[in-house]
Design a protein around this motif. Structure first.
Motif, short mmCIF file in Angstrom:
data_model
loop_
_atom_site.label_atom_id
_atom_site.label_comp_id
_atom_site.label_asym_id
_atom_site.label_seq_id
_atom_site.Cartn_x
_atom_site.Cartn_y
_atom_site.Cartn_z
N MET A 85 11.31 2.63 1.00
CA MET A 85 9.89 2.90 0.86
C MET A 85 9.58 4.23 1.53
O MET A 85 10.34 4.69 2.39
N VAL A 86 8.48 4.85 1.14
CA VAL A 86 7.98 6.04 1.81
C VAL A 86 6.50 5.84 2.10
O VAL A 86 5.84 5.02 1.46
N SER A 87 6.00 6.56 3.08
CA SER A 87 4.59 6.47 3.40
C SER A 87 4.12 7.81 3.94
O SER A 87 4.87 8.53 4.59
N GLY A 88 2.89 8.14 3.62
CA GLY A 88 2.32 9.38 4.11
C GLY A 88 1.33 9.11 5.24
O GLY A 88 0.58 8.13 5.18
N HIS A 89 1.36 9.96 6.23
CA HIS A 89 0.48 9.82 7.40
C HIS A 89 -0.14 11.18 7.69
O HIS A 89 0.11 12.15 6.99
N GLN A 90 -0.90 11.28 8.76
CA GLN A 90 -1.62 12.52 9.04
C GLN A 90 -0.70 13.72 9.26
O GLN A 90 -0.95 14.80 8.75
N LYS A 91 0.41 13.51 10.00
CA LYS A 91 1.27 14.64 10.34
C LYS A 91 2.73 14.45 9.93
O LYS A 91 3.56 15.32 10.18
N HIS A 92 3.03 13.30 9.33
CA HIS A 92 4.42 13.04 8.96
C HIS A 92 4.49 12.08 7.78
O HIS A 92 3.50 11.42 7.46
N ALA A 93 5.66 12.02 7.18
CA ALA A 93 5.96 11.00 6.18
C ALA A 93 6.93 10.01 6.81
O ALA A 93 7.74 10.38 7.65
N GLY A 102 0.77 -1.23 0.00
CA GLY A 102 0.00 0.00 0.00
C GLY A 102 0.80 1.28 0.00
O GLY A 102 0.23 2.36 0.09
N SER A 103 2.13 1.20 -0.09
CA SER A 103 2.99 2.40 -0.05
C SER A 103 4.00 2.38 -1.20
O SER A 103 4.36 1.32 -1.69
N PRO A 104 4.49 3.57 -1.60
CA PRO A 104 5.51 3.62 -2.64
C PRO A 104 6.80 2.92 -2.23
O PRO A 104 7.32 3.15 -1.13
N ALA A 105 7.28 2.07 -3.12
CA ALA A 105 8.54 1.37 -2.91
C ALA A 105 9.44 1.68 -4.10
O ALA A 105 8.98 1.81 -5.23
N PHE A 106 10.72 1.78 -3.82
CA PHE A 106 11.71 2.08 -4.85
C PHE A 106 12.62 0.87 -4.96
O PHE A 106 13.25 0.46 -3.99
N LEU A 107 12.67 0.30 -6.16
CA LEU A 107 13.29 -1.00 -6.38
C LEU A 107 14.63 -0.88 -7.09
O LEU A 107 14.80 -0.06 -8.00
N HIS A 108 15.56 -1.75 -6.68
CA HIS A 108 16.89 -1.79 -7.31
C HIS A 108 16.72 -2.03 -8.81
O HIS A 108 15.96 -2.91 -9.22
N PRO A 109 17.46 -1.28 -9.63
CA PRO A 109 17.26 -1.38 -11.08
C PRO A 109 17.53 -2.76 -11.68
O PRO A 109 16.89 -3.14 -12.65
N SER A 110 18.46 -3.52 -11.12
CA SER A 110 18.76 -4.81 -11.74
C SER A 110 18.19 -6.01 -11.00
O SER A 110 17.97 -7.05 -11.60
N THR A 111 17.91 -5.88 -9.70
CA THR A 111 17.42 -7.04 -8.96
C THR A 111 15.94 -6.95 -8.58
O THR A 111 15.33 -7.95 -8.24
N GLY A 112 15.38 -5.74 -8.60
CA GLY A 112 13.99 -5.56 -8.21
C GLY A 112 13.77 -5.59 -6.70
O GLY A 112 12.63 -5.52 -6.24
N THR A 113 14.83 -5.69 -5.93
CA THR A 113 14.72 -5.68 -4.47
C THR A 113 14.36 -4.28 -3.99
O THR A 113 14.89 -3.29 -4.50
#
Length: 124
Positions: A58-66, A43-54
């Protein structure tokens, strides 16, 4: 509302300072790892290694913070630098409306890439 299928859809769920901070974090990851790919994981943005996909970060948004999410080993390596932040096992809370600690996060991203490429550290 249905679960976001893309990072763009996820970001569309935020406005104002929340959207701004999430966009800054996204840009920071892309600047640090130019060929990184994106996906929504748990349910949150994930950033994957270009060659392995690992998942690298990740980042996540909440009410008062990320949330900026890395591996516990990355958190441990930067513990002395994180004393001024509220943290969890693999998360740094970044309050909306405060400056992004860009240099620190870039170092954490570089560490995370190295630990994956050199030490084979996968995601949690």
């Amino acid at each position: 509302m249905s679960r976001p299928q893309t990072v763009e859809e996820y970001l569309d769920g935020f406005t104002g300072p929340g959207r701004e901070l999430l966009e800054q974090l996204r840009a920071l990851v892309h600047e640090s790892v130019p060929d990184v790919s994106e996906a929504v994981k748990w349910g949150s943005p994930a950033f994957l290694h270009p060659s392995t996909g690992t998942i690298l970060v990740m980042v996540s948004g909440h009410q008062k913070h990320a949330g900026f999410v890395v591996t516990p080993s990355t958190m441990a390596a930067f513990a002395p630098d994180l004393t001024g932040f509220e943290t969890g096992k693999g998360t740094v809370k970044l309050p909306y409306g405060e400056p992004v600690p860009a240099e620190l996060l870039q170092r954490m991203i570089a560490f995370r890439v190295r630990e994956h490429e050199d030490d084979g550290v996968k995601w949690m």
